[in-house]
Motif scaffolding. Structure first.
Motif, PDB file in Angstrom:
ATOM      1  N   LEU A  16       0.872  -1.165   0.000  1.00 19.28           N
ATOM      2  CA  LEU A  16       0.000   0.000   0.000  1.00 19.28           C
ATOM      3  C   LEU A  16       0.914   1.220   0.000  1.00 19.28           C
ATOM      4  N   HIS A  17       0.875   2.034  -1.105  1.00 16.28           N
ATOM      5  CA  HIS A  17       1.757   3.199  -1.128  1.00 16.28           C
ATOM      6  C   HIS A  17       1.148   4.351  -0.342  1.00 16.28           C
ATOM      7  N   VAL A  18       1.942   5.371  -0.089  1.00 18.54           N
ATOM      8  CA  VAL A  18       1.525   6.476   0.780  1.00 18.54           C
ATOM      9  C   VAL A  18       0.244   7.130   0.263  1.00 18.54           C
ATOM     10  N   GLY A  19       0.179   7.354  -1.060  1.00 19.28           N
ATOM     11  CA  GLY A  19      -1.008   7.974  -1.656  1.00 19.28           C
ATOM     12  C   GLY A  19      -2.247   7.114  -1.435  1.00 19.28           C
ATOM     13  N   GLY A  20      -2.079   5.813  -1.536  1.00 20.65           N
ATOM     14  CA  GLY A  20      -3.189   4.886  -1.324  1.00 20.65           C
ATOM     15  C   GLY A  20      -3.670   4.943   0.125  1.00 20.65           C
ATOM     16  N   ALA A  57      -0.690  -7.695   2.851  1.00 21.35           N
ATOM     17  CA  ALA A  57      -0.023  -6.442   3.217  1.00 21.35           C
ATOM     18  C   ALA A  57      -1.037  -5.301   3.327  1.00 21.35           C
ATOM     19  N   ILE A  58      -2.058  -5.312   2.458  1.00 25.17           N
ATOM     20  CA  ILE A  58      -3.096  -4.274   2.510  1.00 25.17           C
ATOM     21  C   ILE A  58      -3.885  -4.384   3.821  1.00 25.17           C
ATOM     22  N   PHE A  59      -4.300  -5.601   4.152  1.00 25.47           N
ATOM     23  CA  PHE A  59      -5.043  -5.792   5.408  1.00 25.47           C
ATOM     24  C   PHE A  59      -4.207  -5.330   6.602  1.00 25.47           C
ATOM     25  N   GLU A  60      -2.932  -5.711   6.591  1.00 29.04           N
ATOM     26  CA  GLU A  60      -2.044  -5.348   7.699  1.00 29.04           C
ATOM     27  C   GLU A  60      -1.891  -3.837   7.825  1.00 29.04           C
ATOM     28  N   ALA A  61      -1.708  -3.196   6.660  1.00 29.79           N
ATOM     29  CA  ALA A  61      -1.520  -1.740   6.670  1.00 29.79           C
ATOM     30  C   ALA A  61      -2.777  -1.046   7.189  1.00 29.79           C
ATOM     31  N   MET A 228      -2.085  13.422  -5.942  1.00 23.39           N
ATOM     32  CA  MET A 228      -1.293  12.283  -5.488  1.00 23.39           C
ATOM     33  C   MET A 228      -0.136  12.753  -4.628  1.00 23.39           C
ATOM     34  N   VAL A 229       0.428  11.826  -3.883  1.00 21.71           N
ATOM     35  CA  VAL A 229       1.592  12.169  -3.076  1.00 21.71           C
ATOM     36  C   VAL A 229       2.827  11.799  -3.887  1.00 21.71           C
ATOM     37  N   LEU A 230       3.581  12.831  -4.292  1.00 24.45           N
ATOM     38  CA  LEU A 230       4.745  12.587  -5.142  1.00 24.45           C
ATOM     39  C   LEU A 230       6.038  12.829  -4.354  1.00 24.45           C
ATOM     40  N   GLY A 231       7.057  12.107  -4.744  1.00 30.78           N
ATOM     41  CA  GLY A 231       8.362  12.316  -4.110  1.00 30.78           C
ATOM     42  C   GLY A 231       9.101  13.466  -4.758  1.00 30.78           C
ATOM     43  N   LYS A 234       9.161  13.610  -8.374  1.00 29.11           N
ATOM     44  CA  LYS A 234       7.832  13.734  -8.998  1.00 29.11           C
ATOM     45  C   LYS A 234       7.223  12.407  -9.422  1.00 29.11           C
ATOM     46  N   THR A 235       7.776  11.295  -8.967  1.00 28.45           N
ATOM     47  CA  THR A 235       7.102  10.035  -9.191  1.00 28.45           C
ATOM     48  C   THR A 235       6.328   9.707  -7.925  1.00 28.45           C
ATOM     49  N   ARG A 236       5.324   8.807  -8.050  1.00 31.17           N
ATOM     50  CA  ARG A 236       4.493   8.629  -6.886  1.00 31.17           C
ATOM     51  C   ARG A 236       5.140   7.736  -5.842  1.00 31.17           C
TER      52      ARG A 236
END
Ligand code: GLU
Ligand code: ZN
Length: 237
Positions: A16-20, A57-61, A228-231, A234-236
């Motif tokens: 699960l990325h930060v934006g998600g 991993a999604i459930f855990e997050a 979106m949350v970009l680094g 500028k990639t996510r």
């Protein structure tokens, strides 16, 4: 005030990325604040890239973030009967048709469209042919040829799309698997979702989805696309 129903539909193709995580929190907080419902749906139709490890991993997050859900988890791979039923509805109401153009033909259409300064698009060759189902046929949505489709975004304001830039997109592949924009709409309709808050990487999909809601005779949800949350690069994240 209607009962707010939001959702979080991650694709289990990685962590699960930060934006998600951020859109999950927005949807969950809004549902809790409004005394509504929050639905969890796992978008696992991309069988090649989806893994059980990512689902775990999604459930855990979500657990770690303290996010609970009121409905689901639904898995798209368990809902093919529902998708089939809705594809039939579109066929019956004249909103979808079979297309037997080969990948090579599609490629030529795209290149021709781009050569004349337009966006790559399907040119509607099979639109009025009334073709039946065959092994190599895909199902396309009969999109309006003129006019505009407006996304009334509660965050970004109105976003206007010219319908002649939205082509007759594929809703079901020849192997009978339905495509992303179609399953999202069917899921959101059948799960009663009335508020869609998601990353603005999906803005381009929303006009297509709006056309599908209309063709299925269903009310639109409220849409809000968050940046979106970009680094730093500028990639996510
Ligand atoms: N499964 C999509 C994603 O992970 C979300 C689609 C949506 O919010 O409509 O980006
Ligand atoms: Zn065709």
């Amino acid at each position: 005030m209607k009962n707010i129903i939001t959702r979080f539909p991650p694709s289990p193709t990685g962590y699960l990325h930060v934006g998600g995580a951020r859109t999950a929190i927005f949807n969950w907080l809004y549902a809790r604040h409004m005394n509504g419902k929050f639905v969890l749906r796992i978008e696992d139709t991309d069988v090649k890239r989806s893994t059980q490890a990512s689902v775990d991993a999604i459930f855990e997050a979500l657990q770690w973030l303290g996010i609970d859900w009121d409905d689901g988890p639904y898995f798209q791979t368990q809902r093919f009967d529902i998708y089939r039923e809705h594809i039939q509805k579109l066929v019956d109401s004249g909103h979808a048709y079979y297309c037997t153009c080969t990948p090579e033909q599609i490629d030529v259409m795209r290149r021709e469209a781009m050569a004349s300064g337009g966006k790559p698009r399907y040119d509607g060759t099979c639109r009025e042919k009334g073709l039946g189902k065959t092994d190599d046929a895909v199902m396309r949505f009969k999109a309006p040829l003129a006019g505009t489709t407006v996304v009334e975004d509660v965050i970004k304001g109105n976003i206007v799309f010219q319908n002649d830039e939205l082509d007759d997109f594929v809703i079901c592949r020849s192997d009978q698997t339905p495509t992303y924009n179609f399953v999202v709409v069917v899921d959101d309709i059948t799960m009663g979702i009335n508020t869609v808050i998601r990353g603005d990487d999906h803005v381009m999909n929303t006009p297509k989805q709006i056309l599908l809601y209309r063709a299925l005779n269903c009310p639109l949800p409220v849409f809000g696309h968050v940046p979106m949350v970009l680094g730093k690069d500028k990639t996510r994240l």
